[in-house]
Design a protein around this motif. Structure first.
Motif, PDB file in Angstrom:
ATOM      1  N   LEU A  66      -5.391  80.165 -51.439  1.00  0.00           N
ATOM      2  CA  LEU A  66      -6.778  79.829 -51.752  1.00  0.00           C
ATOM      3  C   LEU A  66      -7.365  80.830 -52.734  1.00  0.00           C
ATOM      4  O   LEU A  66      -7.122  82.035 -52.626  1.00  0.00           O
ATOM      5  CB  LEU A  66      -7.633  79.819 -50.485  1.00  0.00           C
ATOM      6  N   SER A  67      -8.179  80.330 -53.637  1.00  0.00           N
ATOM      7  CA  SER A  67      -8.908  81.217 -54.544  1.00  0.00           C
ATOM      8  C   SER A  67     -10.104  81.800 -53.798  1.00  0.00           C
ATOM      9  O   SER A  67     -10.494  81.299 -52.735  1.00  0.00           O
ATOM     10  CB  SER A  67      -9.385  80.439 -55.775  1.00  0.00           C
ATOM     11  N   ASP A  68     -10.700  82.843 -54.358  1.00  0.00           N
ATOM     12  CA  ASP A  68     -11.894  83.435 -53.743  1.00  0.00           C
ATOM     13  C   ASP A  68     -13.021  82.418 -53.647  1.00  0.00           C
ATOM     14  O   ASP A  68     -13.776  82.406 -52.669  1.00  0.00           O
ATOM     15  CB  ASP A  68     -12.354  84.658 -54.539  1.00  0.00           C
ATOM     16  N   THR A  69     -13.126  81.551 -54.639  1.00  0.00           N
ATOM     17  CA  THR A  69     -14.167  80.508 -54.626  1.00  0.00           C
ATOM     18  C   THR A  69     -13.928  79.527 -53.489  1.00  0.00           C
ATOM     19  O   THR A  69     -14.866  79.148 -52.783  1.00  0.00           O
ATOM     20  CB  THR A  69     -14.193  79.763 -55.979  1.00  0.00           C
ATOM     21  N   GLN A  70     -12.677  79.128 -53.280  1.00  0.00           N
ATOM     22  CA  GLN A  70     -12.363  78.211 -52.182  1.00  0.00           C
ATOM     23  C   GLN A  70     -12.681  78.853 -50.834  1.00  0.00           C
ATOM     24  O   GLN A  70     -13.270  78.208 -49.959  1.00  0.00           O
ATOM     25  CB  GLN A  70     -10.887  77.810 -52.224  1.00  0.00           C
ATOM     26  N   VAL A  71     -12.305  80.114 -50.667  1.00  0.00           N
ATOM     27  CA  VAL A  71     -12.576  80.819 -49.414  1.00  0.00           C
ATOM     28  C   VAL A  71     -14.075  80.885 -49.173  1.00  0.00           C
ATOM     29  O   VAL A  71     -14.559  80.609 -48.060  1.00  0.00           O
ATOM     30  CB  VAL A  71     -11.957  82.240 -49.426  1.00  0.00           C
ATOM     31  N   ASP A  72     -14.838  81.226 -50.205  1.00  0.00           N
ATOM     32  CA  ASP A  72     -16.293  81.316 -50.064  1.00  0.00           C
ATOM     33  C   ASP A  72     -16.911  79.958 -49.740  1.00  0.00           C
ATOM     34  O   ASP A  72     -17.821  79.868 -48.904  1.00  0.00           O
ATOM     35  CB  ASP A  72     -16.910  81.903 -51.339  1.00  0.00           C
ATOM     36  N   ASN A  73     -16.423  78.909 -50.375  1.00  0.00           N
ATOM     37  CA  ASN A  73     -16.936  77.558 -50.087  1.00  0.00           C
ATOM     38  C   ASN A  73     -16.626  77.137 -48.654  1.00  0.00           C
ATOM     39  O   ASN A  73     -17.489  76.565 -47.963  1.00  0.00           O
ATOM     40  CB  ASN A  73     -16.349  76.540 -51.068  1.00  0.00           C
ATOM     41  N   ILE A  74     -15.413  77.411 -48.212  1.00  0.00           N
ATOM     42  CA  ILE A  74     -15.040  77.075 -46.832  1.00  0.00           C
ATOM     43  C   ILE A  74     -15.915  77.846 -45.854  1.00  0.00           C
ATOM     44  O   ILE A  74     -16.459  77.277 -44.900  1.00  0.00           O
ATOM     45  CB  ILE A  74     -13.539  77.339 -46.581  1.00  0.00           C
TER      46      ILE A  74
END
Length: 168
Positions: A66-74
């Motif tokens: 996961l990218s940092d953006t994906q982690v933050d969105n989740i």
């Protein structure tokens, strides 16, 4: 002068229970019992409030990178979704998202897979858990490409939970 007499407004058993031999002692002990009862009820009420508000934890293990953006969105979407359990909010939510996990489902690890563990202090209705399960599966499908049929969501409820050196 003895408080126990035939003209006493208190029953003999109540006076004996309090161990009274004077009006002053009996009144003091009565006030103490009322005060103690109020403190016990207040402590019970506060504990119920803490159970309903505090301590959800969501632990996500996912097979994909996961990218940092994906982690933050989740993380953000899970913070919104936890409110599907009445009384829970992001204010006390702890989230762990672990990507690149070696998860095998049905004997293979060739497709995106996820396991989500939701721990809650107190309890929740089955319908609330069903709603949160659907939301978690949607979030992981949309943000990480994990099909809902390759995602488990497990719930744990506890009445023993510690925080800041205190046990609830």
């Amino acid at each position: 002068e003895s408080f126990v007499s035939s003209s006493s407004p208190f029953s003999l058993s109540f006076v004996q229970f309090l161990g009274c031999n004077s009006k002053r002692i009996c009144i003091c002990r009565s006030f103490f019992l009322v005060y103690f009862y109020i403190l016990c009820y207040f402590n019970y009420y506060i504990e119920l409030q803490l159970r309903s508000v505090f301590m959800p934890f969501i632990n996500v293990k996912i097979s994909e990178n996961l990218s940092d953006t994906q982690v933050d969105n989740i993380k953000s979407r899970l913070g919104e979704a936890i409110s599907l359990i009445p009384g829970k909010s992001e204010a006390w939510l702890m989230v762990n998202i672990q990507d690149n996990c070696k998860l095998y489902f049905k004997g293979t690890n060739d497709k995106p897979t996820a396991f989500t563990d939701v721990s809650v202090f107190g309890s929740a209705a089955k319908s609330d858990c069903e709603n949160l399960t659907a939301a978690v599966c949607d979030i992981l499908s949309e943000e990480a490409g994990v099909p809902s049929d390759r995602s488990y969501v497990k719930f744990e409820f506890s009445d023993k939970w510690g925080y800041d050196g205190y046990m609830f």
